[in-house]
Design a protein around this motif. Structure first.
Motif, PDB file in Angstrom:
ATOM      1  N   ASN A 103       0.829  -1.204   0.000  1.00  0.00           N
ATOM      2  CA  ASN A 103       0.000   0.000   0.000  1.00  0.00           C
ATOM      3  C   ASN A 103       0.866   1.259   0.000  1.00  0.00           C
ATOM      4  N   TYR A 104       2.078   1.153   0.559  1.00  0.00           N
ATOM      5  CA  TYR A 104       2.953   2.329   0.555  1.00  0.00           C
ATOM      6  C   TYR A 104       4.369   2.018   0.061  1.00  0.00           C
ATOM      7  N   GLN A 105       4.696   0.752  -0.137  1.00  0.00           N
ATOM      8  CA  GLN A 105       5.999   0.405  -0.684  1.00  0.00           C
ATOM      9  C   GLN A 105       5.851  -0.031  -2.132  1.00  0.00           C
ATOM     10  N   ARG A 106       6.898   0.256  -2.921  1.00  0.00           N
ATOM     11  CA  ARG A 106       6.849  -0.083  -4.343  1.00  0.00           C
ATOM     12  C   ARG A 106       6.995  -1.593  -4.548  1.00  0.00           C
ATOM     13  N   GLY A 107       6.381  -2.087  -5.605  1.00  0.00           N
ATOM     14  CA  GLY A 107       6.557  -3.475  -5.984  1.00  0.00           C
ATOM     15  C   GLY A 107       7.915  -3.669  -6.649  1.00  0.00           C
TER      16      GLY A 107
END
Length: 282
Positions: free
Chosen positions: A43-47
């Motif tokens: 939700n707040y970290q990049r894939g």
């Protein structure tokens, strides 16, 4: 090539207490965990991107506990550990067949908002390591490519700075474009690279820019160049044109839609041809 050891002790800076924020949170604790038990909140970290896979592969290939930075994690309400910072490190450890446990630094961040705020802080409040700093660290570590580059630069009468001067006042021979010099040594060879740098030093370049390095190398050694200009003549041309030529090269490059270094090389070549015509007329 010997490296001078300079030690700097950590000392407090004279900041006023009013400048120092302080959030009343518990001090972190360290735990040993299985990296496969860690989670990443997307939700707040990049894939994971192609760059992510490339970074993880690099970490895996050179895995070394001396270079290991413990990921920062927090324990969620269900007891699971969520990574706030260091997911690439955690994934590389989980992917390594000889690593089954890693140290992690556990901080308290009870809700997603506080975890996301901590993630932002970790990624914003850091100073990126510059190519110059990496070069000097490689030199101290005895890296052969760095040592070869350093010897070439030294013989040319130039120097690779540790950081740009604070006042912007460069001296003749100062180099900040580390990659350009390293590429020069690899693509030509140390003796030819030294001639290129020496030419720019004699031409009074302050600093010796990446564009000037590429342009000079092209004029002197490219098979597509006329080959009519020797290093001494080119040094005199560089000196005569002076530092203002950089701006002219940028304008020409923009107008012709070519790289700046190529525009600069064309200026050098035209100046050399003009000098040759004058000499023939005399």
């Amino acid at each position: 090539m010997s490296v001078i050891t300079v030690m700097r002790r950590i000392v407090p800076l004279p900041f006023d207490a009013s400048e120092c924020g302080y959030v009343e949170t518990p001090m972190p604790v360290f735990e040993l965990v299985d990296p496969r038990d860690l989670y990443v909140d997307e939700n707040y970290q990049r894939g994971l991107s192609e760059r992510s896979f490339a970074l993880i592969r690099r970490i895996l290939r050179a895995f070394d506990w001396r270079r290991f930075k413990p990921p920062v994690v927090t324990r969620a309400a269900d007891g699971s550990l969520h990574v706030i910072d260091g997911q690439h490190t955690a994934i590389s450890a989980a992917s390594h067949p000889r690593v089954d446990r890693i140290p992690v630094m556990v901080v308290e961040a009870e809700d997603r908002e506080s975890r996301a705020a901590a993630f932002i802080g970790h990624n914003r409040d850091r100073i990126a390591v510059t190519p110059m700093q990496i070069f000097h660290a490689s030199l101290a570590a005895g890296d052969q490519n760095a040592l070869l580059t350093a010897r070439t630069v030294q013989k040319a009468g130039a120097r690779i700075l540790r950081a740009p001067p604070r006042n912007g006042a460069y001296e003749v021979g100062d180099i900040v474009s580390v990659r350009a010099v390293q590429n020069l040594v690899v693509e030509l060879n140390p003796p030819k690279a030294r001639v290129v740098l020496e030419t720019l030093v004699k031409g009074g370049c302050a600093p010796v820019s990446a564009d000037a390095i590429k342009a000079c190398a092209h004029v002197l050694y490219s098979p597509h160049s006329t080959g009519d200009v020797d290093a001494g003549a080119l040094a005199r041309i560089v000196e005569r044109l002076g530092p203002d030529i950089d701006e002219r090269a940028r304008r020409d490059a923009k107008q012709s839609r070519i790289p700046t270094w190529r525009a600069l090389a064309m200026i050098y070549q035209r100046a050399a041809a003009s000098t040759a015509r004058i000499r023939q007329a005399a």
